[in-house]
Design an enzyme around this catalytic site. Structure first.
Site, PDB file in Angstrom:
ATOM      1  N   ASP A  10       0.884  -1.161   0.000  1.00  0.00           N
ATOM      2  CA  ASP A  10       0.000   0.000   0.000  1.00  0.00           C
ATOM      3  C   ASP A  10       0.926   1.216   0.000  1.00  0.00           C
ATOM      4  O   ASP A  10       1.690   1.427   0.942  1.00  0.00           O
ATOM      5  CB  ASP A  10      -0.851  -0.056   1.277  1.00  0.00           C
ATOM      6  CG  ASP A  10      -1.712   1.174   1.467  1.00  0.00           C
ATOM      7  OD1 ASP A  10      -1.523   2.173   0.723  1.00  0.00           O
ATOM      8  OD2 ASP A  10      -2.564   1.160   2.373  1.00  0.00           O
ATOM      9  N   ILE A  11       0.860   1.997  -1.052  1.00  0.00           N
ATOM     10  CA  ILE A  11       1.808   3.097  -1.249  1.00  0.00           C
ATOM     11  C   ILE A  11       1.759   4.134  -0.111  1.00  0.00           C
ATOM     12  O   ILE A  11       2.751   4.813   0.155  1.00  0.00           O
ATOM     13  CB  ILE A  11       1.583   3.749  -2.647  1.00  0.00           C
ATOM     14  CG1 ILE A  11       2.840   4.468  -3.118  1.00  0.00           C
ATOM     15  CG2 ILE A  11       0.375   4.680  -2.640  1.00  0.00           C
ATOM     16  CD1 ILE A  11       2.838   4.797  -4.604  1.00  0.00           C
ATOM     17  N   ASN A  24      -7.114  12.274 -10.647  1.00  0.00           N
ATOM     18  CA  ASN A  24      -7.906  12.669 -11.821  1.00  0.00           C
ATOM     19  C   ASN A  24      -7.740  14.183 -12.001  1.00  0.00           C
ATOM     20  O   ASN A  24      -7.162  14.850 -11.149  1.00  0.00           O
ATOM     21  CB  ASN A  24      -9.373  12.253 -11.674  1.00  0.00           C
ATOM     22  CG  ASN A  24      -9.996  12.833 -10.427  1.00  0.00           C
ATOM     23  OD1 ASN A  24      -9.987  14.063 -10.229  1.00  0.00           O
ATOM     24  ND2 ASN A  24     -10.524  12.000  -9.550  1.00  0.00           N
ATOM     25  N   ASP A  34      -5.930   7.049  -5.251  1.00  0.00           N
ATOM     26  CA  ASP A  34      -6.215   8.460  -4.963  1.00  0.00           C
ATOM     27  C   ASP A  34      -6.988   8.590  -3.641  1.00  0.00           C
ATOM     28  O   ASP A  34      -6.615   9.383  -2.752  1.00  0.00           O
ATOM     29  CB  ASP A  34      -7.044   9.007  -6.135  1.00  0.00           C
ATOM     30  CG  ASP A  34      -7.117  10.514  -6.181  1.00  0.00           C
ATOM     31  OD1 ASP A  34      -6.431  11.167  -5.382  1.00  0.00           O
ATOM     32  OD2 ASP A  34      -7.861  11.033  -7.039  1.00  0.00           O
ATOM     33  N   SER A 117      -2.954   4.480 -14.133  1.00  0.00           N
ATOM     34  CA  SER A 117      -3.962   4.206 -15.193  1.00  0.00           C
ATOM     35  C   SER A 117      -4.397   2.743 -15.307  1.00  0.00           C
ATOM     36  O   SER A 117      -5.251   2.433 -16.136  1.00  0.00           O
ATOM     37  CB  SER A 117      -3.490   4.669 -16.579  1.00  0.00           C
ATOM     38  OG  SER A 117      -3.600   6.063 -16.695  1.00  0.00           O
ATOM     39  N   VAL A 120      -9.158   1.671 -12.522  1.00  0.00           N
ATOM     40  CA  VAL A 120     -10.417   1.994 -13.211  1.00  0.00           C
ATOM     41  C   VAL A 120     -10.189   2.653 -14.570  1.00  0.00           C
ATOM     42  O   VAL A 120     -11.073   2.600 -15.435  1.00  0.00           O
ATOM     43  CB  VAL A 120     -11.370   2.886 -12.364  1.00  0.00           C
ATOM     44  CG1 VAL A 120     -11.892   2.141 -11.167  1.00  0.00           C
ATOM     45  CG2 VAL A 120     -10.719   4.173 -11.937  1.00  0.00           C
TER      46      VAL A 120
HETATM   47  P1  ADP Z   1      -6.359   4.862 -12.285  1.00  0.00           P
HETATM   48  O1  ADP Z   1      -7.600   5.692 -12.285  1.00  0.00           O
HETATM   49  O2  ADP Z   1      -5.125   5.659 -12.675  1.00  0.00           O
HETATM   50  O3  ADP Z   1      -6.516   3.590 -13.040  1.00  0.00           O
HETATM   51  P2  ADP Z   1      -6.611   3.435  -9.739  1.00  0.00           P
HETATM   52  O4  ADP Z   1      -6.396   3.972  -8.385  1.00  0.00           O
HETATM   53  O5  ADP Z   1      -7.948   2.893 -10.083  1.00  0.00           O
HETATM   54  O6  ADP Z   1      -6.119   4.582 -10.722  1.00  0.00           O
HETATM   55  O7  ADP Z   1      -5.556   2.285 -10.016  1.00  0.00           O
HETATM   56  C1  ADP Z   1      -4.175   2.507 -10.254  1.00  0.00           C
HETATM   57  C2  ADP Z   1      -3.368   1.397  -9.611  1.00  0.00           C
HETATM   58  O8  ADP Z   1      -3.274   1.652  -8.206  1.00  0.00           O
HETATM   59  C3  ADP Z   1      -3.992   0.011  -9.741  1.00  0.00           C
HETATM   60  O9  ADP Z   1      -2.980  -0.886 -10.193  1.00  0.00           O
HETATM   61  C4  ADP Z   1      -4.439  -0.332  -8.327  1.00  0.00           C
HETATM   62  O10 ADP Z   1      -4.291  -1.733  -8.076  1.00  0.00           O
HETATM   63  C5  ADP Z   1      -3.438   0.452  -7.509  1.00  0.00           C
HETATM   64  N1  ADP Z   1      -3.796   0.790  -6.115  1.00  0.00           N
HETATM   65  C6  ADP Z   1      -5.017   0.926  -5.527  1.00  0.00           C
HETATM   66  N2  ADP Z   1      -4.880   1.239  -4.230  1.00  0.00           N
HETATM   67  C7  ADP Z   1      -3.529   1.322  -3.985  1.00  0.00           C
HETATM   68  C8  ADP Z   1      -2.733   1.611  -2.841  1.00  0.00           C
HETATM   69  N3  ADP Z   1      -3.277   1.898  -1.641  1.00  0.00           N
HETATM   70  N4  ADP Z   1      -1.367   1.579  -2.973  1.00  0.00           N
HETATM   71  C9  ADP Z   1      -0.791   1.309  -4.170  1.00  0.00           C
HETATM   72  N5  ADP Z   1      -1.490   1.035  -5.278  1.00  0.00           N
HETATM   73  C10 ADP Z   1      -2.842   1.042  -5.190  1.00  0.00           C
END
Ligand code: ADP
Length: 168
Positions: A10-11, A24, A34, A117, A120
């Protein structure tokens, strides 16, 4: 020359100079990474983002990290995948490149990227990883900062793709 690491995490938990947010264009928060970043950083982040007033796709903006362990958040907007006919590849390249430029200008030593990206926004994961690696490798060869780039993968599929790319 800088180094590249691939981890599954989890970043929002990472203790680095900067984490990148896959935001976005409104910069006012959303779902996925986000939403997780806004929730962990706290409401002051939204206040600063409101003042910035948005960010076009492919560009990037920097804010404080507030309650995160990371000092800074670099918000970038990746493209929504529309079949590959709407400049998505160049826009994703720009998102990585402009995030790295901001990192350089702020002397960011360590930075973590999510897989921009590929949630979603639906960008095909393998092509997105190809782009991410190419841009990051080129950039860290030519520039003093960042010294360490972490690809923080969240889902198993991306983690497997990135691990393979690191070796290959
Ligand atoms: P986007 O709209 O750019 O596609 P998303 O947030 O839907 O953004 O997804 C981008 C990437 O972030 C996906 O690979 C998702 O698995 C990942 N992701 C979602 N939550 C976290 C998090 N807490 N830490 C790191 N990566 C995450």
């Amino acid at each position: 020359m800088g180094t590249i690491e691939v981890i599954q995490a989890d970043i929002t938990t990472l203790n680095v100079d900067a984490i990148v947010n896959a935001a976005n264009e409104s910069l006012l928060g959303g779902g996925g990474v986000d939403g997780a970043i806004h929730a962990a950083a706290g409401p002051e982040l939204l206040e600063e983002c409101r003042k910035i007033g948005g960010c076009p796709t492919g560009e990037a903006r920097i804010t404080n990290g507030y309650k995160l362990p990371a000092k800074h958040i670099i918000h970038t907007v990746g493209p929504i995948w529309r079949g590959g006919y709407k400049d998505e590849i160049d826009l994703l390249r720009n998102a990585y490149q402009n995030s790295l430029k901001l990192a350089l200008n702020h002397n960011v030593e360590s930075i973590a990227f999510p897989n921009i990206s590929t949630g979603v926004y639906g960008f095909p994961k393998k092509s997105a990883a190809e782009i991410a690696f190419r841009i990051v490798r080129e950039f860290i060869c030519k520039n003093r900062y960042p010294k360490k780039v972490i690809f923080a993968c969240f889902d198993e599929e991306n983690y497997d793709i990135y691990k393979a790319k690191l070796i290959g």
